[in-house]
Design a protein around this motif. Sequence first.
Motif, mmCIF file in Angstrom:
data_model
loop_
_atom_site.group_PDB
_atom_site.id
_atom_site.type_symbol
_atom_site.label_atom_id
_atom_site.label_comp_id
_atom_site.label_asym_id
_atom_site.label_seq_id
_atom_site.Cartn_x
_atom_site.Cartn_y
_atom_site.Cartn_z
ATOM 1 N N THR A 11 -9.827 5.108 70.718
ATOM 2 C CA THR A 11 -8.957 6.264 70.501
ATOM 3 C C THR A 11 -8.487 6.796 71.846
ATOM 4 N N ARG A 12 -7.335 7.435 71.847
ATOM 5 C CA ARG A 12 -6.807 8.030 73.072
ATOM 6 C C ARG A 12 -6.821 9.554 72.990
ATOM 7 N N VAL A 13 -6.907 10.159 74.156
ATOM 8 C CA VAL A 13 -6.809 11.612 74.243
ATOM 9 C C VAL A 13 -5.342 12.011 74.100
ATOM 10 N N LEU A 14 -5.064 12.866 73.108
ATOM 11 C CA LEU A 14 -3.717 13.404 72.965
ATOM 12 C C LEU A 14 -3.466 14.528 73.963
ATOM 13 N N ARG A 15 -4.433 15.418 74.043
ATOM 14 C CA ARG A 15 -4.300 16.538 74.976
ATOM 15 C C ARG A 15 -5.638 17.217 75.164
ATOM 16 N N VAL A 16 -5.749 17.964 76.226
ATOM 17 C CA VAL A 16 -6.878 18.857 76.453
ATOM 18 C C VAL A 16 -6.381 20.265 76.184
ATOM 19 N N LYS A 17 -7.052 20.949 75.263
ATOM 20 C CA LYS A 17 -6.637 22.300 74.884
ATOM 21 C C LYS A 17 -7.671 23.302 75.377
ATOM 22 N N GLU A 18 -7.218 24.253 76.138
ATOM 23 C CA GLU A 18 -8.105 25.290 76.656
ATOM 24 C C GLU A 18 -8.126 26.459 75.671
ATOM 25 N N ARG A 25 -13.373 24.438 75.336
ATOM 26 C CA ARG A 25 -12.367 23.464 75.743
ATOM 27 C C ARG A 25 -12.372 22.336 74.710
ATOM 28 N N PHE A 26 -11.189 21.997 74.185
ATOM 29 C CA PHE A 26 -11.083 20.989 73.134
ATOM 30 C C PHE A 26 -10.446 19.723 73.684
ATOM 31 N N LEU A 27 -11.070 18.602 73.363
ATOM 32 C CA LEU A 27 -10.507 17.296 73.659
ATOM 33 C C LEU A 27 -9.939 16.772 72.339
ATOM 34 N N VAL A 28 -8.616 16.728 72.243
ATOM 35 C CA VAL A 28 -7.952 16.351 70.997
ATOM 36 C C VAL A 28 -7.616 14.860 71.044
ATOM 37 N N LEU A 29 -8.162 14.104 70.095
ATOM 38 C CA LEU A 29 -7.984 12.649 70.059
ATOM 39 C C LEU A 29 -6.937 12.257 69.031
ATOM 40 N N ASP A 30 -6.465 11.003 69.124
ATOM 41 C CA ASP A 30 -5.569 10.517 68.072
ATOM 42 C C ASP A 30 -6.341 9.957 66.885
ATOM 43 N N ALA A 31 -7.641 9.752 67.006
ATOM 44 C CA ALA A 31 -8.496 9.419 65.855
ATOM 45 C C ALA A 31 -8.903 10.711 65.162
ATOM 46 N N ALA A 32 -9.225 10.602 63.884
ATOM 47 C CA ALA A 32 -9.536 11.799 63.102
ATOM 48 C C ALA A 32 -10.601 11.489 62.065
ATOM 49 N N TYR A 56 -16.767 19.448 76.269
ATOM 50 C CA TYR A 56 -15.683 19.549 75.302
ATOM 51 C C TYR A 56 -16.227 19.634 73.879
ATOM 52 N N ASP A 57 -15.443 20.273 73.023
ATOM 53 C CA ASP A 57 -15.515 20.002 71.601
ATOM 54 C C ASP A 57 -14.507 18.887 71.354
ATOM 55 N N ILE A 58 -14.957 17.766 70.800
ATOM 56 C CA ILE A 58 -14.104 16.591 70.627
ATOM 57 C C ILE A 58 -13.619 16.566 69.190
ATOM 58 N N VAL A 59 -12.310 16.689 69.023
ATOM 59 C CA VAL A 59 -11.737 16.900 67.694
ATOM 60 C C VAL A 59 -10.575 15.943 67.462
ATOM 61 N N GLY A 60 -10.180 15.853 66.185
ATOM 62 C CA GLY A 60 -9.017 15.071 65.816
ATOM 63 C C GLY A 60 -7.865 15.956 65.408
ATOM 64 N N PRO A 61 -6.725 15.366 65.037
ATOM 65 C CA PRO A 61 -5.527 16.130 64.712
ATOM 66 C C PRO A 61 -5.413 16.567 63.256
ATOM 67 N N VAL A 62 -6.366 16.198 62.407
ATOM 68 C CA VAL A 62 -6.299 16.558 60.992
ATOM 69 C C VAL A 62 -6.447 18.070 60.834
ATOM 70 N N CYS A 63 -5.774 18.602 59.847
ATOM 71 C CA CYS A 63 -5.734 20.057 59.652
ATOM 72 C C CYS A 63 -6.979 20.537 58.896
ATOM 73 N N GLU A 64 -8.135 20.363 59.516
ATOM 74 C CA GLU A 64 -9.432 20.795 58.989
ATOM 75 C C GLU A 64 -10.330 21.144 60.169
#
Length: 434
Positions: free
Chosen positions: A301-308, A313-320, A349-357
């Motif tokens: 999986t790749r990192v989409l973005r780091v969200k502060e 701090r959230f590490l947003v991945l393209d996997a979900a 980080y909190d490592i999260v995906g892009p799903v709306c949950e």
Amino acid sequence: MPTQMTNRPAAQETARETDGAPGMFDGVDLRRLAERIATPFHAYSAGAIHRRIDELQAALAGLDATVCFAVKANPNLAILQLMANAGVGADIVSVGELRRALNAGIPAERIVFSGVGKSADEIAGALNVGIMRFNVESLDELHTLQRLAKAQEVTARAAVRINPDVDARTHAKISTGKSENKFGVSIDEARRWFAERKQLSHVQLDGLHVHIGSQILSVEPFRLALQRVAAFWQELERTGHPINSIDVGGGLGVCYRAGVDRPLAAADYVDVIRAALAGYRGRLLLEPGRWLVAEAGVLLTRVLRVKEGAERRFLVLDAAMNDLQRPSLYDAWHDIVPVADTPRPPATYDIVGPVCETGDTFARARELPECSAGDLLLIRATGAYGASMASTYNSRPLAAEVLLDQGRYAVVRRRQHFEEMIAGEQPARNWETA
């Protein structure tokens, strides 16, 4: 007498040794692979699976034993073909899994059918192809099997699944051997089945089955469950009921968290079976799933973005969570590491995906080397209950699956197309009344 433990290597080493240099898995450079195949995707090491099969078969030497892979762990046809070529059978829980196993070349005589909710159509289909054995979980199922076998004029081989009321010391959602669980029947009920077995004209009830749960990291639950099965087998033999097979189930745990999880070596597990069932002369069946394939798989999986965030701090991945449900479903830990060979300062980080949950979270407060958008990460030990439990939630297509083998790779399921995702849907044009 307690089984003597040895200084055998930890089970996880057989799969993790394929890592080698940073970014390498079964001889394949994962960074180059991720340039050719869009993330997220699952990658499986054929070599790691072969080593697990070899380890278990070596431990079983001298026993009349058949290994039946639990298809639910990873039903990809390429994985099942690998099992078939190694002489491994299949443990199935649906007609879909039966068809997958047969299509992959696993012969019907090496297939056992487990599960508490077999439908009449599924039982009839399995009878029609002549599977090895049904693991029966209720009196109603036993009567249904008798009726359908009589209609087909065949004799079904069956084992009763015993619920030994043993705590597997695992997660509540994957515990199956306690009296409160839906699986199996009590020994008292099983005793009544054998007392009346001569009334079953088309079912040969001559086996016992036990499976107490998954991700078990201690020999003690296995020892206790098998001791109870052994006592019942000996009682049945004394009262004139021959037992031609004992299915000891599966449940061997794997390493999800390095340095914390300490799985059993196959030989130590088999030593418990040998000790508990000493003197048994029938066939043994084993149903490993997770142990054979979990550590052979990774999710890239790749990192989409780091969200502060205000507090985190959230590490947003393209996997979900639709690609890997275990963390959201079980709060399960998976080791997550960057595919990089340059040192970086640590970050949390909190490592999260892009799903709306909110539940679409792989890890909380996890320390990693500092990451940036575009970085490639791998989530370890996803070869079992990863792709097999995936969904298209949020209309996200199913991820690709890739088999790796000594420096080469093959796509064994391409990423799902949008048109395939909606293929069974249609506007409401043809209205009918019921």
